[in-house]
Write an enzyme that holds these catalytic residues in place. Structure first.
Site, PDB file in Angstrom:
ATOM      1  CG  HIS A 176      -1.878   1.003   1.421  1.00 15.74           C
ATOM      2  ND1 HIS A 176      -1.597   2.298   1.793  1.00 15.74           N
ATOM      3  CD2 HIS A 176      -3.217   0.943   1.263  1.00 15.74           C
ATOM      4  CE1 HIS A 176      -2.720   2.991   1.855  1.00 15.74           C
ATOM      5  NE2 HIS A 176      -3.729   2.206   1.531  1.00 15.74           N
TER       6      HIS A 176
ATOM      7  CG  ASP B 146       0.943  -2.167   6.193  1.00 10.77           C
ATOM      8  OD1 ASP B 146       0.048  -2.224   7.068  1.00 10.77           O
ATOM      9  OD2 ASP B 146       0.801  -1.571   5.116  1.00 10.77           O
TER      10      ASP B 146
ATOM     11  CD  GLN C 198      -6.578  -4.285   4.231  1.00 10.16           C
ATOM     12  OE1 GLN C 198      -7.497  -5.013   4.619  1.00 10.16           O
ATOM     13  NE2 GLN C 198      -6.800  -3.062   3.798  1.00 10.16           N
TER      14      GLN C 198
ATOM     15  CE  LYS D  61      -6.898  -0.090   6.431  1.00  6.55           C
ATOM     16  NZ  LYS D  61      -7.689   0.436   5.319  1.00  6.55           N
TER      17      LYS D  61
ATOM     18  CB  CYS E 158      -3.671   3.331  -1.558  1.00  5.19           C
ATOM     19  SG  CYS E 158      -4.897   4.585  -1.284  1.00  5.19           S
TER      20      CYS E 158
HETATM   21  C1  LIG Z   1      -2.116  -2.737   3.609  1.00  4.60           C
HETATM   22  C2  LIG Z   1      -2.445  -1.364   4.090  1.00  4.60           C
HETATM   23  N1  LIG Z   1      -1.502  -0.641   4.697  1.00  4.60           N
HETATM   24  C3  LIG Z   1      -1.723   0.585   5.161  1.00  4.60           C
HETATM   25  C4  LIG Z   1      -2.956   1.170   5.016  1.00  4.60           C
HETATM   26  C5  LIG Z   1      -3.161   2.540   5.523  1.00  4.60           C
HETATM   27  O1  LIG Z   1      -4.136   2.572   6.507  1.00  4.60           O
HETATM   28  P1  LIG Z   1      -4.653   3.968   7.065  1.00  4.60           P
HETATM   29  O2  LIG Z   1      -5.205   4.719   5.888  1.00  4.60           O
HETATM   30  O3  LIG Z   1      -5.673   3.594   8.063  1.00  4.60           O
HETATM   31  O4  LIG Z   1      -3.462   4.640   7.649  1.00  4.60           O
HETATM   32  C6  LIG Z   1      -3.981   0.480   4.378  1.00  4.60           C
HETATM   33  C7  LIG Z   1      -5.298   1.093   4.169  1.00  4.60           C
HETATM   34  O5  LIG Z   1      -6.089   0.680   3.373  1.00  4.60           O
HETATM   35  C8  LIG Z   1      -3.716  -0.825   3.915  1.00  4.60           C
HETATM   36  O6  LIG Z   1      -4.663  -1.544   3.296  1.00  4.60           O
END
Ligand SMILES: Cc1ncc(COP(=O)(O)O)c(C=O)c1O
Length: 406
Positions: A119, A196, A199, A222, A361
């Site tokens: 992401h 990260d 998800q 999430k 993203c």
């Molecule tokens: C794999 C992953 N990492 C990071 C993020 C970023 O999350 P946030 O927008 O809540 O900071 C997302 C958001 O969709 C994500 O799917």
């Protein structure tokens, strides 16, 4: 029969134009159960003050609620409480590592490895920090299914790599990454490993002692918690050596005219007034998930995922991305032949079916897969086979709606 889990989500009881809401965008943000809404409301009605500030009883209650939320997160991750830092979201947590650890530990000639699955939140901070330090950014590539091979890990994570940042679960393909292999390889070359978990946290039981990573980031929203609260977990010895990311109130030990010294962990990384209501909501969400049980979560989500793959893969003119093999959490991406994903999502919305459309993203991943954009249906514990049937029925209307014969 009323589903006991769905019944706990007020928003899922709402109708859209007289139609049952089919929410298939939990990868973007989940809905919240009543228990979380109640906990947040109770905090603001009964315990609200600025945590760590007031010495009066109400202030003490706000501090206790906030710090007790930290205990819950620490227990959730199997971590020490001082290693749990509250942030706004996973993005802020990953930026904290990049700017605090990265800027101060990377130099020209070093390498940072990320996967092509990332992401943007676990990519752009590393691009920026590499640009600032002269370190080189390199990628673990996947095959067309989204799988990173053992050979790729061996080939890319070699001497000279100082940090590896990888997603636990791809937000586009839903596939679980080979974290163990990446961590083992990263540590074999003395690199720090960042996970990260944005998800994975809503779906998998996370245990930092077993994962073996050095930093882990996730967002509350999430996993059934309010917007605006996230977590960075890091190893104490690394966090202790890192300078603050943001500076200001509450993160100091003492301040003089020209300089300052920093508070102990975790306060060193929590500058300014914190989202105590969000932290309370996150703790309530974790307790709620634990009450439902990880076995139940996994059973329900796996059933829906496998059913969705089976049903959607049989639809004419629908292409699914990724693979049904391997361990998955909650996301299937697809396109409808000759129809732009935004049109697909808009047509599905007429049936109150909510899916995400775009690059999610993860533009480098989409380019790697030869795509500009796609649709994504993502699942949480409240989704059912009925939701998948509604998605499939609505998808079958898309091309006809646009005038195609079939
Ligand atoms: C794999 C992953 N990492 C990071 C993020 C970023 O999350 P946030 O927008 O809540 O900071 C997302 C958001 O969709 C994500 O799917």
């Amino acid at each position: 029969m009323t589903d006991e889990i769905i019944a706990q989500f007020p928003l899922l009881q709402k109708q859209q134009d007289g139609k049952r809401m089919v929410y298939l965008d939990s990868g973007a943000t989940s809905q919240r159960p009543q228990a979380v809404l109640d906990a947040v409301s109770r905090f603001y009605k009964e315990d609200n003050a600025n945590p760590h500030r007031g010495v009066y009883a109400l202030g003490e209650r706000a501090t206790a609620a906030y710090e007790s939320a930290r205990d819950t997160v620490a227990e959730f991750l199997h971590a020490k409480r001082e290693e749990v830092i509250f942030t706004r979201n996973a993005t802020e947590a990953l930026n904290l590592v990049a700017y605090s650890w990265g800027l101060h530990n990377l130099k020209a000639g070093d390498r940072v490895v990320v996967s092509i699955l990332e992401h943007h939140s676990n990519l752009i901070p590393w691009q920026q920090v590499c640009r600032a330090t002269g370190a080189e950014l390199t990628f673990l590539y996947t095959d067309q299914r989204g799988v990173i091979s053992d050979e790729e890990i061996e080939k890319k994570i070699t001497k000279g790599v100082k940090l590896v940042a990888i997603t636990h679960v791809s937000n586009v393909l839903g596939l679980v990454s080979p974290v163990q292999k990446v961590v083992d390889r990263a540590h074999a070359v003395n690199a720090v490993c960042v996970l990260d978990a944005a998800q994975s946290a809503p779906h998998l039981q996370l245990d930092v002692t077993k994962l073996g990573v050095d930093f882990l980031a996730f967002s509350g929203h999430k996993l059934y918690a309010p917007l605006g609260i996230g977590v960075l977990w890091g190893r104490k010895e690394l966090l202790d050596d890192m300078p603050p990311f943001l500076t200001g109130g509450d993160m100091i030990e003492s301040v003089r005219e020209q300089d300052a010294t920093w508070a102990e962990l975790p306060q060193k990384f929590e500058a300014g007034t914190q989202n105590a209501g969000g932290a309370v909501g996150l703790a309530a969400a974790i307790h709620w998930m634990q009450g439902v049980g990880y076995d139940t979560i996994a059973r329900r989500e796996n059933d829906v995922y496998q059913y969705a793959w089976q049903v959607l893969s049989q639809l004419p003119h629908v292409t699914l991305y990724g693979t049904a093999q391997g361990q998955h959490c909650g996301a299937i991406s697809f396109n409808v032949e000759d129809v732009h994903p935004h049109d697909v999502a808009t047509i599905l919305d007429a049936d109150a079916v909510c899916v995400r459309a775009g690059h999610h993203c993860a533009q480098p991943l989409l380019h790697h897969l030869g795509l500009n954009s796609c649709c994504r249906a993502s699942f949480a514990v409240y989704n059912t086979r009925e939701d998948v049937d509604a998605l499939a029925a609505s998808l079958q209307k898309v091309r006809k709606w646009l005038g195609y014969g079939s």
